[in-house]
Design an enzyme around this catalytic site. Structure first.
Site, PDB file in Angstrom:
ATOM      1  N   SER A 182     -37.966   3.045 -14.456  1.00 19.35           N
ATOM      2  CA  SER A 182     -38.814   1.408 -14.971  1.00 19.35           C
ATOM      3  C   SER A 182     -37.553   1.072 -16.777  1.00 19.35           C
ATOM      4  O   SER A 182     -37.461   2.049 -17.333  1.00 19.35           O
ATOM      5  CB  SER A 182     -39.709   1.975 -14.747  1.00 19.35           C
ATOM      6  OG  SER A 182     -40.660   1.095 -16.129  1.00 19.35           O
ATOM      7  N   TYR A 185     -46.618   7.315 -18.733  1.00 21.11           N
ATOM      8  CA  TYR A 185     -45.836   6.544 -17.022  1.00 21.11           C
ATOM      9  C   TYR A 185     -44.410   6.526 -17.942  1.00 21.11           C
ATOM     10  O   TYR A 185     -43.299   7.041 -16.985  1.00 21.11           O
ATOM     11  CB  TYR A 185     -46.023   5.772 -16.808  1.00 21.11           C
ATOM     12  CG  TYR A 185     -45.827   4.779 -15.846  1.00 21.11           C
ATOM     13  CD1 TYR A 185     -45.813   4.973 -14.596  1.00 21.11           C
ATOM     14  CD2 TYR A 185     -45.250   3.659 -16.261  1.00 21.11           C
ATOM     15  CE1 TYR A 185     -45.467   4.667 -14.153  1.00 21.11           C
ATOM     16  CE2 TYR A 185     -44.020   2.520 -15.163  1.00 21.11           C
ATOM     17  CZ  TYR A 185     -44.196   3.419 -14.118  1.00 21.11           C
ATOM     18  OH  TYR A 185     -43.026   2.735 -13.128  1.00 21.11           O
TER      19      TYR A 185
END
Length: 249
Positions: free
Chosen positions: A144, A158
Site C-alpha cells: 500500500s 495498517y
C-alpha cells in the site's frame, strides 16, 4: 508456455476480484481464496467459467497456519503445480489514532496482513523453488502507499503492516532469485474498493482525492493490470521491485 496456476488470497472482492478476472482473461487457472465471502468468491468463479476460464474457490483464513497449509494441499490436488501467488488478502480496522489502539487489534492486523503473507509465500516457495523440483514462479505482494505515507490519524497499524510487506518483498526476492522465483509488489493508493467501509468511511476516496496530483481515485482494474504484468513473462527480469499506483502521491 507452461500452464499458469495462480492463487489469489482475498480474491472475492476489490483488487483481488479485479485481479482474478484480469488474470483469467490472460489464461491463468485460478484459485480464489476467501475467508468469509463465499457467495462473492463463487460469483467470481462463475464469471470466469462462463467466459471459458478455469477457477475454483477455496475457504481459508490465512492468519491460521494449518488452514494455509490445507489450502495449498488442496490446490496441489485440484489444480496442479502452483506458478503464481498474489498475496492480496488484508484487513483494515476502524480509523483510529495510536491512543485508541490495543494489543488485540494490532495483533489481528499483523496476523493477517503480515503473518498470512509470510505463510503463503513459504508454501509457494516450497512448491516453486528449483531445488524442490519446481519450475520457478512469481509472487506479487499487495502492499500500500500507506507503507510510504504512514496513514497518520487513521491507520498507522495498517500502514506499518504494509511496511513489513515491503521488507518481505525485498528480502524474499533476494532469497529465492536463484530458485527461479521472482518477488515484486504493488503499492496501491486511494482505490475504489469496499475496504474503506471496513475503516468506517465508505466515501473516503472521494473526500481526499483532490489532494492527489491526478485528482482522482484509482480503479481496482488499474491495479490488477500491474499485478498481471509482474506475474507475466514480460516482467521476467524484474524482481525486488515496486509499482506505485497512487495517482502521483
Amino acid at each position: 508456455m507452461k500452464n499458469k496456476i495462480t492463487l489469489i488470497t482475498g480474491g472475492s472482492r476489490g483488487i483481488g476480484r479485479a485481479t482474478a478476472l484480469t488474470l483469467a482473461a490472460k489464461g491463468h487457472t485460478l484459485c480464489i481464496n476467501y475467508r468469509n465471502q463465499q457467495a462473492h468468491a463463487e460469483e467470481v468463479v462463475d464469471r470466469i467459467q462462463h467466459s471459458g476460464g478455469k477457477a475454483i474457490a477455496l475457504q481459508a483464513d490465512i492468519a491460521e497456519e494449518q488452514q494455509v497449509m490445507a489450502l495449498f494441499r488442496q490446490i496441489d490436488r485440484d489444480l496442479g503445480p502452483l506458478t503464481g501467488l498474489v498475496n492480496n488478502a488484508g484487513i483494515l480496522k476502524q480509523q483510529a489514532t495510536i491512543e485508541q489502539l490495543d494489543a488485540q487489534r494490532i495483533a489481528a492486523i499483523f496476523a493477517t496482513n503480515v503473518g498470512g503473507s509470510f505463510l503463503c509465500a513459504r508454501e509457494a516457495v516450497k512448491r516453486m523453488a528449483l531445488r524442490h523440483g519446481g519450475q520457478g514462479g512469481a509472487i506479487v505482494n499487495v502492499s500500500s502507499a500507506a507503507s510510504r505515507l504512514g496513514a497518520p490519524h487513521e491507520y498507522i497499524d495498517y500502514a506499518a503492516s504494509k511496511g513489513a510487506i515491503d521488507t518481505l518483498t525485498i528480502g524474499l526476492s533476494l532469497e529465492v532469485a536463484a530458485q527461479g522465483i521472482r518477488v515484486n509488489a504493488v503499492r496501491p493508493g486511494l482505490i475504489y474498493t469496499d475496504m474503506h467501509a471496513d475503516g468506517g468511511e465508505p466515501g473516503r476516496v472521494d473526500r481526499v482525492k483532490e489532494n492527489l496530483p491526478m485528482k482522482r481515485g484509482g480503479q481496482p482494474e488499474e491495479v490488477a493490470e500491474a499485478i498481471a504484468w509482474l506475474l507475466s513473462e514480460e516482467a521476467s527480469y524484474v524482481t525486488g521491485n515496486f509499482i506505485d499506483l497512487a495517482g502521483g502521491k
